[in-house]
Design a protein around this motif. Sequence first.
Motif, short mmCIF file in Angstrom:
data_model
loop_
_atom_site.label_atom_id
_atom_site.label_comp_id
_atom_site.label_asym_id
_atom_site.label_seq_id
_atom_site.Cartn_x
_atom_site.Cartn_y
_atom_site.Cartn_z
N ALA A 24 0.83 -1.20 0.00
CA ALA A 24 0.00 0.00 0.00
C ALA A 24 0.87 1.25 0.00
CB ALA A 24 -0.94 -0.01 1.21
N ALA A 25 1.96 1.24 0.76
CA ALA A 25 2.87 2.38 0.78
C ALA A 25 3.53 2.57 -0.58
CB ALA A 25 3.92 2.19 1.86
N ALA A 26 3.97 1.47 -1.18
CA ALA A 26 4.60 1.57 -2.50
C ALA A 26 3.64 2.20 -3.52
CB ALA A 26 5.04 0.19 -2.96
N LYS A 27 2.36 1.82 -3.47
CA LYS A 27 1.37 2.41 -4.38
C LYS A 27 1.24 3.91 -4.15
CE LYS A 27 -2.25 0.01 -3.36
NZ LYS A 27 -3.66 -0.39 -3.36
N ARG A 28 1.17 4.32 -2.89
CA ARG A 28 1.02 5.75 -2.59
C ARG A 28 2.25 6.53 -3.05
NH1 ARG A 28 -3.44 4.46 -2.34
NH2 ARG A 28 -4.95 4.74 -0.63
N PHE A 29 3.43 5.97 -2.87
CA PHE A 29 4.64 6.66 -3.32
C PHE A 29 4.64 6.82 -4.84
CE2 PHE A 29 6.76 4.80 0.68
CZ PHE A 29 6.45 5.92 1.42
N PHE A 197 -5.04 -2.54 14.28
CA PHE A 197 -5.45 -3.81 13.71
C PHE A 197 -5.64 -3.60 12.21
CE2 PHE A 197 -9.14 -7.13 13.63
CZ PHE A 197 -8.34 -8.01 12.93
N VAL A 198 -4.73 -4.17 11.42
CA VAL A 198 -4.76 -4.00 9.96
C VAL A 198 -4.95 -5.38 9.34
CG1 VAL A 198 -3.58 -3.06 7.96
CG2 VAL A 198 -3.11 -2.11 10.23
N PHE A 199 -5.88 -5.48 8.41
CA PHE A 199 -6.14 -6.77 7.76
C PHE A 199 -5.15 -6.96 6.63
CE2 PHE A 199 -8.67 -9.58 4.86
CZ PHE A 199 -8.68 -10.68 5.70
N THR A 200 -4.17 -7.82 6.85
CA THR A 200 -3.15 -8.15 5.86
C THR A 200 -2.94 -9.66 5.89
OG1 THR A 200 -1.29 -8.01 7.40
CG2 THR A 200 -2.00 -5.94 6.35
N ALA A 201 -2.07 -10.13 5.02
CA ALA A 201 -1.75 -11.57 5.02
C ALA A 201 -1.15 -11.99 6.35
CB ALA A 201 -0.77 -11.87 3.88
N LEU A 202 -0.45 -11.07 7.02
CA LEU A 202 0.18 -11.39 8.30
C LEU A 202 -0.85 -11.59 9.40
CD1 LEU A 202 3.10 -11.62 9.54
CD2 LEU A 202 2.80 -9.25 10.29
N THR A 203 -1.96 -10.85 9.33
CA THR A 203 -2.96 -10.89 10.40
C THR A 203 -4.22 -11.67 10.04
OG1 THR A 203 -4.01 -8.82 9.68
CG2 THR A 203 -2.17 -8.64 11.23
N ALA A 204 -4.32 -12.14 8.79
CA ALA A 204 -5.56 -12.78 8.33
C ALA A 204 -5.89 -14.04 9.11
CB ALA A 204 -5.48 -13.08 6.84
N ARG A 205 -4.88 -14.86 9.38
CA ARG A 205 -5.06 -16.12 10.14
C ARG A 205 -6.22 -16.95 9.59
NH1 ARG A 205 -3.53 -12.27 14.05
NH2 ARG A 205 -1.56 -12.79 15.05
N GLY A 206 -6.19 -17.14 8.28
CA GLY A 206 -7.18 -17.99 7.64
C GLY A 206 -8.44 -17.29 7.20
N LYS A 210 -12.28 -9.09 5.58
CA LYS A 210 -11.76 -8.17 6.59
C LYS A 210 -12.71 -8.07 7.76
CE LYS A 210 -12.22 -3.69 6.36
NZ LYS A 210 -12.69 -3.37 7.74
N PRO A 211 -12.25 -8.28 8.99
CA PRO A 211 -13.12 -8.07 10.16
C PRO A 211 -13.53 -6.61 10.26
CG PRO A 211 -11.13 -9.30 10.74
CD PRO A 211 -10.93 -8.78 9.35
N ASP A 212 -14.70 -6.37 10.82
CA ASP A 212 -15.21 -5.00 10.92
C ASP A 212 -14.27 -4.10 11.72
OD1 ASP A 212 -17.45 -5.68 9.46
OD2 ASP A 212 -18.72 -6.02 11.22
N GLY A 213 -13.58 -4.67 12.70
CA GLY A 213 -12.73 -3.86 13.55
C GLY A 213 -11.42 -3.44 12.93
N ALA A 214 -11.06 -4.05 11.80
CA ALA A 214 -9.74 -3.80 11.20
C ALA A 214 -9.79 -2.66 10.20
CB ALA A 214 -9.22 -5.06 10.52
N TRP A 215 -8.66 -1.99 10.08
CA TRP A 215 -8.44 -1.07 8.98
C TRP A 215 -7.84 -1.84 7.81
CZ3 TRP A 215 -5.84 4.30 10.31
CH2 TRP A 215 -6.83 5.17 10.81
N THR A 216 -7.93 -1.25 6.62
CA THR A 216 -7.20 -1.79 5.48
C THR A 216 -5.78 -1.24 5.50
OG1 THR A 216 -7.78 0.04 4.01
CG2 THR A 216 -9.33 -1.81 4.12
N ALA A 217 -4.91 -1.88 4.72
CA ALA A 217 -3.54 -1.38 4.61
C ALA A 217 -3.53 0.02 4.01
CB ALA A 217 -2.71 -2.33 3.75
#
Length: 283
Positions: A24-29, A197-206, A210-217
């Motif tokens: 996401a950072a690379a895209k913004r840059f 809490f960010v929904f990414t591959a690292l935090t997805a856990r299967g 995206k959970p309602d409580g999470a932000w996107t990257a």
Amino acid sequence: MPHPAIAKDHVAVVTGGASGIGFAAAKRFLQAGMKVAIADIGADHLARAAELLTGAAAGGADDVLALATDVAQPAALDALHDAVTAKFGGVDVLMNNAGIEPPSAALGPRDAYERILGVNLWGVINGSQIFAPGMIARGRPGLIINTGSKQGITTPPGNPAYNVSKAGVKAYTEALAHELRNTEGCAVTAHLLIPGFVFTALTARGRSEKPDGAWTADQTVDFMLERIAARDFYILCPDNDVPRSLDERRIAWAAGDIIDNRPALSRWHPDWADKFKAFVEGK
């Protein structure tokens, strides 16, 4: 106003750039007109990310470099530095973002500690020590953004190796910021990104949704850029469940364990649960 390091034709290097916050950072840059190098592991993973970024870049492939890099190995980051210099010249923004989170416990396994510390902590140290001297020598505004974690501040039970690595990132980035601002002629600053809490591959856990409580990257990176423009060092991100006010109370309670000589991790201690709840509620 955006930070002057984030500008058209400037160069950004993002580790862990093939997915999640790094991607996401690379895209913004790129959207800011920058040239971007992403480093990650996994050839297919990296190639797909490079393809997507190339499609979003004004200059196409000329604006994007993707290199397989194990940030735990200084030689790999030396190679990344040389490749970026050869293709783009000097670096304006370095985002040490690569991270892993295999499970761990206080008494082991040792391999988990070595892997997590190698990537999460040594990756930050290696990246900073290899790229920062050249950034300083240029004499122009630059940014070093290191991705930490709230777990490195409140150190909750569950994955101590990860907590240790991110606590180290916090301490290292604080020291780096101090040294940079006391270096004559240095226009490079360091900043600590503390995601919520960010929904990414690292935090997805299967999970696939995206959970309602999470932000996107993307939300996290947008917040990061906003706070960098404001020149914040600690970029403490909220999410859809936890506002900054609650983070502040949790962080203050963690520091209070030392000041008040409470049991370690008293927030999770049954004898202190009601006291912590009252503290959070301001009672």
